[in-house]
Design an enzyme around this catalytic site. Sequence first.
Site, PDB file in Angstrom:
ATOM      1  N   GLY A 105       0.750  -1.192  -0.062  1.00 16.00           N
ATOM      2  CA  GLY A 105      -0.123   0.087   0.011  1.00 16.00           C
ATOM      3  C   GLY A 105       0.774   1.149   0.113  1.00 16.00           C
ATOM      4  O   GLY A 105       2.009   1.134   0.139  1.00 16.00           O
ATOM      5  N   GLY A 106       0.100   2.307   0.266  1.00 10.03           N
ATOM      6  CA  GLY A 106       0.966   3.772  -0.021  1.00 10.03           C
ATOM      7  C   GLY A 106       1.719   3.953   1.349  1.00 10.03           C
ATOM      8  O   GLY A 106       2.670   4.627   1.376  1.00 10.03           O
TER       9      GLY A 106
ATOM     10  N   ASP B 151      -7.605   7.520  -3.813  1.00  9.98           N
ATOM     11  CA  ASP B 151      -6.596   6.417  -4.509  1.00  9.98           C
ATOM     12  C   ASP B 151      -7.147   5.436  -5.285  1.00  9.98           C
ATOM     13  O   ASP B 151      -6.850   4.273  -4.802  1.00  9.98           O
ATOM     14  CB  ASP B 151      -5.450   6.412  -3.459  1.00  9.98           C
ATOM     15  CG  ASP B 151      -4.244   5.901  -4.092  1.00  9.98           C
ATOM     16  OD1 ASP B 151      -3.984   6.155  -5.351  1.00  9.98           O
ATOM     17  OD2 ASP B 151      -3.334   5.158  -3.515  1.00  9.98           O
TER      18      ASP B 151
ATOM     19  N   GLY C  35       2.750   1.120   3.593  1.00 12.41           N
ATOM     20  CA  GLY C  35       3.248  -0.122   4.035  1.00 12.41           C
ATOM     21  C   GLY C  35       2.969  -1.251   3.298  1.00 12.41           C
ATOM     22  O   GLY C  35       2.456  -1.271   2.309  1.00 12.41           O
ATOM     23  N   THR C  36       3.334  -2.462   3.807  1.00 12.40           N
ATOM     24  CA  THR C  36       3.175  -3.762   3.382  1.00 12.40           C
ATOM     25  C   THR C  36       2.000  -4.478   3.716  1.00 12.40           C
ATOM     26  O   THR C  36       1.602  -4.367   5.063  1.00 12.40           O
ATOM     27  CB  THR C  36       4.522  -4.678   3.398  1.00 12.40           C
ATOM     28  OG1 THR C  36       5.526  -4.090   3.080  1.00 12.40           O
ATOM     29  CG2 THR C  36       4.459  -5.941   2.785  1.00 12.40           C
ATOM     30  N   VAL C  37       1.150  -5.070   3.016  1.00  9.33           N
ATOM     31  CA  VAL C  37      -0.092  -5.938   3.640  1.00  9.33           C
ATOM     32  C   VAL C  37       0.187  -7.315   3.455  1.00  9.33           C
ATOM     33  O   VAL C  37       0.665  -7.866   2.525  1.00  9.33           O
ATOM     34  CB  VAL C  37      -1.347  -5.478   2.411  1.00  9.33           C
ATOM     35  CG1 VAL C  37      -2.484  -6.391   3.078  1.00  9.33           C
ATOM     36  CG2 VAL C  37      -1.600  -3.919   2.380  1.00  9.33           C
TER      37      VAL C  37
END
Length: 737
Positions: free
Chosen positions: A447-448, A543, A450-452
């Site tokens: 994501g904008g 977004d 961090g990591t999912v």
Amino acid sequence: MAATVAADDLWSSCTTSCGNISIPYPFGVEPGCYRDGFNLTCDRSYQPPKLFLGDGATEVTDIFVSSSTVRIRSGYMNISDDLVVLPSGAGGGDQLANGTAWGAGLSPGGPFILAEERNELAVVACNMQVLLLGANGGGIVSACSALCPPQLNNNGSSTPEQRVGCCQATVPLGYASYPVQVRKLNGAATRTNIFYVAERGVNYTISTATAEDAPPPALPAVLEWVIGGATSTCPVDAPAPECRSSQSYCQNSTAEGHRGYICRCKAGYDGNPYITDGCQDIDECLYPEFYHCYGECKNIPGGYQCNCPAGYTGSASARNGCKDIDECAHPDVYQCYGECRNLPGTFECRCPFGTHGNAKKKGGCISVKKSYTALGVGLGVGVGSALLLLLRKARKMKEKFFRQNHGLLLQQLVSQKADIAERKIITLEELEKATNNFNKTHEVGFGGHGTVYKGILGPNVVAVKKSKIIIQKEIDDFINEVAILSQINHRNVEAPWVFLSHHLHTKGASKLSWDDRLRIALEVARALAYLHSAASIPIFHRDIKSSNTLLNDSLTAKVSDFGASRYISLNRTEVTASIQGTMGYVDPAYYYTGKLTDKSDVFSFGVLLIELLTRKKPSIFTCNDGSVVAQFHSLLIQGNLVRIIDPQVTGEDDGRVQEVAELAARCTRLKRQERPTMRQVEMELESLQAHNAEVWKCNQHHIMGQCVTTGAGFFTEETSRQFSMEEEILLSARYPR
């Protein structure tokens, strides 16, 4: 100096606008308010008032001091049948001249000339060639031929084509006027024929079918100006007196048709170089994407500094260029002599189990057992006091982080009635266990902020987002996303599945059929319509893109990543917000004004529709065709969508592709008021889903008697230019990235 001060004082009492057009110096209306040759006329008999060059012959629509250009309205010129016949020229045909020249009523001595390479000759005629000649009739500057090829009849004979022809050619040299010559080719048809000198890159539609009843409108053209006569150049050892701003400089004109010079603001400054303090420092940090700063930005006079945050190294001018420093790999440099644990942007250093003391000091960790050899009672009291101090310090730190991480807001959310899902605060240990200590095999996307990760929390499959940079802005954005998601209850909002972009931008045939893509578009539209008009407080997502649209095994779509989303009060339609989003999807009107509305999400959704139709990434840019959105608009107007539509979609087309393409074009219009709402988009897509595909068979459209020209913008034949040239230059510069 006295003359400069007097001019600045006088300008404060001069007319500074006419209608909606600003009048900057060296221009002016009243005597004494303008430099020689830059006088204007404000005609207030019009509503709103109109601005004209000089005594009122040429209408002005824009003035751009920073580029030394003026946009005017350029009228058409008739190519009449009673033109004077001249001897045949090279290439054959009758050579004609109408005894006049194209011009905007400009003085041959300046200061205005046609801007070089910024305009074009556009001819709308049948079997006619128009030539623009240079100064005093010498040499051909530009020429183009509008042809109407014959049309074969059923019996094999040919008849003249009744459709009008058109052509365009760049005007490379700038003059105040151009003598015109016309040649008839192949027996020109007797009809109304016209030509323009107009600005390049502007979309317009010219029709001669009703020219006698309703003459074609004027088109924009661009003039540039120079200061001084034919032999004037910038002073060699002294500043030019016209360039009054301390941050300006003199630049000799490069125009072939006119000599002189202009004033410019220095690099890193923008404004009016012709007035004192007119060139102001640009705050590049307000536009980090444009100036490629993805770290910590610091504005300085005439420029900016861009560095990676503390604890990171690399290139802050590249997206994801700042990499976390592993301080534990260099214990001597970062002075950790105990157990080191690397954290994003920092590290943790503590004494090993069984010791205590200062782990950042060599020899600072002392064995607990050895420390007991000191005075027992005194040591016991000392340890007890130290533990008490540590407990107090830990409590204060906990309170600090609770406030810093918006703990009160999280408590309020948890305490609300759990009508969506059980809201609760989950410990880090539970999240580490759910994601196997954030193992890379659990990553499902980025994501904008961090990591999912995919996680297993009891019987539930959950999505866990881990911030990549621990700074206050990231924390604020994360809490904003938590707050918004806690208010949303919709089947097409958020889920831990696979990104739509993975399905669209894989090699070979896509797993997504045309029916799947249309259904996915409808599900995303439903989610956005819910956010805009059905949520308890309206929410703008900011977004929308294919990498924020998730799909499960049955290809049901979910909208995700609310880190950039904004609430908006029920009594408002827009909010001023810092620019966020992904280039290629961002609404240009939002980017340039900072005004966020529901139509900003509509634009992003329209780009997503184009992506579903074409399987092309919106960020792709080519020199010949511009952005994917620009190509799409141009090919739609030409009736040649097959050049850009995904062949898989073309092969499965049941008659609805044209309808969806037209909807995508409406969503991505530059003027917000011309875009539909997301509720209207949802209803139109539902209608397309509900009807039998045969109902939506597209009719072939033929534009008869029209000349449709297209440029590199997002304009359709119903729209007009909305942005200034400087804005459009910035727009075209940004979309390739």
